[in-house]
Design an enzyme around this catalytic site. Structure first.
Site, short mmCIF file in Angstrom:
data_model
loop_
_atom_site.label_atom_id
_atom_site.label_comp_id
_atom_site.label_asym_id
_atom_site.label_seq_id
_atom_site.Cartn_x
_atom_site.Cartn_y
_atom_site.Cartn_z
N CYS A 1 0.85 -1.20 0.00
CA CYS A 1 0.00 0.00 0.00
C CYS A 1 0.88 1.25 0.00
O CYS A 1 1.44 1.63 1.04
CB CYS A 1 -0.91 -0.03 1.23
SG CYS A 1 -1.89 1.46 1.42
N THR B 1 7.68 -14.01 6.50
CA THR B 1 8.20 -13.96 5.14
C THR B 1 8.98 -15.25 4.87
O THR B 1 9.65 -15.76 5.77
CB THR B 1 9.12 -12.75 4.89
OG1 THR B 1 9.91 -13.00 3.71
CG2 THR B 1 10.07 -12.47 6.02
N ASP C 1 11.53 -15.54 3.15
CA ASP C 1 12.96 -15.27 2.89
C ASP C 1 13.84 -15.31 4.14
O ASP C 1 15.06 -15.32 4.04
CB ASP C 1 13.13 -13.88 2.25
CG ASP C 1 12.50 -13.82 0.87
OD1 ASP C 1 12.33 -14.89 0.26
OD2 ASP C 1 12.19 -12.70 0.40
N ALA D 1 23.78 -29.51 -2.98
CA ALA D 1 24.18 -28.77 -4.19
C ALA D 1 25.70 -28.62 -4.28
O ALA D 1 26.39 -28.54 -3.25
CB ALA D 1 23.53 -27.39 -4.18
#
Ligand code: ATP
Length: 325
Positions: free
Chosen positions: A78, A130, A132, A191
């Site tokens: 907003c 969040t 993240d 990984a």
């Protein structure tokens, strides 16, 4: 200070959504009920506060949402709320609706909004939500574990096909400003390399040479995890192909990481944080952020929280480098 002073608490979700926001809403509503405080849901973030877009919430209206991803209150950004007139409009809505206290679930921006509103006399408490995990004052943010597991599941599947075709998968995970998600997923998926916005990379030693050495020792498929904020996944994939001869494929996981039923860890964090947020208001506290520090759920002043810095774990970075050979 006590319940007599708190009549009606508002709750909103703002910024990007994360799994577990619903669980936090449920905890807030039910803790309010335990204190006989009314609870109003404010829809679409701070927009709902400016427009009076609200819904009454009681214990039964949050039945069943503990398992649901997303947020029943919707979320939004907003711009108007960043202006003095927007904040004043929101404060006027609070006065009109009898909202004396507000709990906001979101990221740093959401906390800045809460602080601005507290300067207008509304008691505010922020809860970190969040995927993240990029809020510096807290070890943990609601939604992070679910997003890690969603991304990990996808990378495990990619590994199957990379192994069959002897390819290298370059996978972008979310994290525009921080590499926490990339580092966790990179370690958990085994990984070969993890590229984050925070850590410098020497492509020759950290990526190409590792792949070449792997080939000599009989390893012909690789996973490279790249945080969104590092970027350049297509370029990276082209370079790996050029430097090592290995075929590469790029996958951008994108918004799938935002969804899904929250994991047990997220449900527990969201429930504990939601409950503490109402406790703080009940105790007369304001302008605070609920956070997790050294495994303990606690609270901090918003300004102090916004000034903190959080680094990627050096132990995790080291372990990832050593073990990925
Ligand atoms: P995410 O981590 O998902 O991006 P966030 O809460 O940091 O979450 P932002 O878009 O930065 O997301 O902020 C959410 C909303 O908070 C903004 O759209 C705005 O309404 C409000 N907000 C952000 N910064 C301020 C500020 N300085 N003053 C007042 N309100 C703000």
């Amino acid at each position: 200070m006590g319940a007599a002073k708190v009549k009606r608490i508002g709750v909103l979700t703002s910024g990007g959504d994360s799994p577990g926001m619903n669980t936090a809403i449920r905890a807030i509503v039910r803790t309010c009920a335990a204190y006989s405080i009314e609870c109003l849901g404010i829809r679409r973030g701070y927009n709902g506060l400016i427009n009076g877009d609200v819904v009454e919430l009681d214990s039964r209206s949050v039945d069943g949402i503990i398992t649901l991803g997303g947020t029943m209150l919707y979320t939004a950004r907003c711009e108007e709320f960043k202006t003095e007139s927007g904040i004043q409009k929101a404060a006027n809505t609070c006065a009109y609706l009898g909202i004396d206290s507000l709990i906001t679930i979101g990221g740093d921006g959401t906390f800045r909004g809460a602080r601005a509103l507290s300067e207008k006399g509304i008691k505010t408490i922020g809860i970190p939500g969040t995927i993240d995990n990029d809020i510096d004052c807290t070890d943990y943010t609601i939604g992070f574990d679910t997003a890690c597991n969603t991304a990990l599941d996808a990378v495990d599947k990619l590994r199957d096909t990379m192994q069959s075709h002897e390819r290298c998968s370059v996978v972008e995970v979310m994290g525009a400003r921080a590499g926490h998600l990339a580092l966790y997923v990179g370690i958990a998926s085994g990984a070969t390399a993890v590229l984050t916005p925070e850590t410098p990379v020497d492509f020759e030693t950290d990526v190409f040479e590792k792949i070449r050495r792997g080939r000599i020792s009989g390893r012909n498929h690789h996973i490279i995890i790249v945080a969104e904020g590092f970027g350049k996944v297509n370029e990276i994939a082209d370079c790996i192909h050029h430097e090592t001869g290995l075929e590469t494929r790029v996958t951008i996981l994108g918004h799938v990481q935002r969804g899904g039923s929250p994991t047990a860890r997220d449900r527990v964090a969201a429930t504990t944080m939601g409950c503490l947020a109402v406790d703080l208001i009940y105790q007369g506290k304001t302008n605070r952020v609920v956070c997790m520090r050294n495994g303990i759920i606690c609270d901090l002043d918003i300004t102090e929280a916004l000034n903190m810095k959080k680094e990627l774990s050096s132990e995790m970075l080291r372990a990832q480098k050593i073990v990925s050979r």
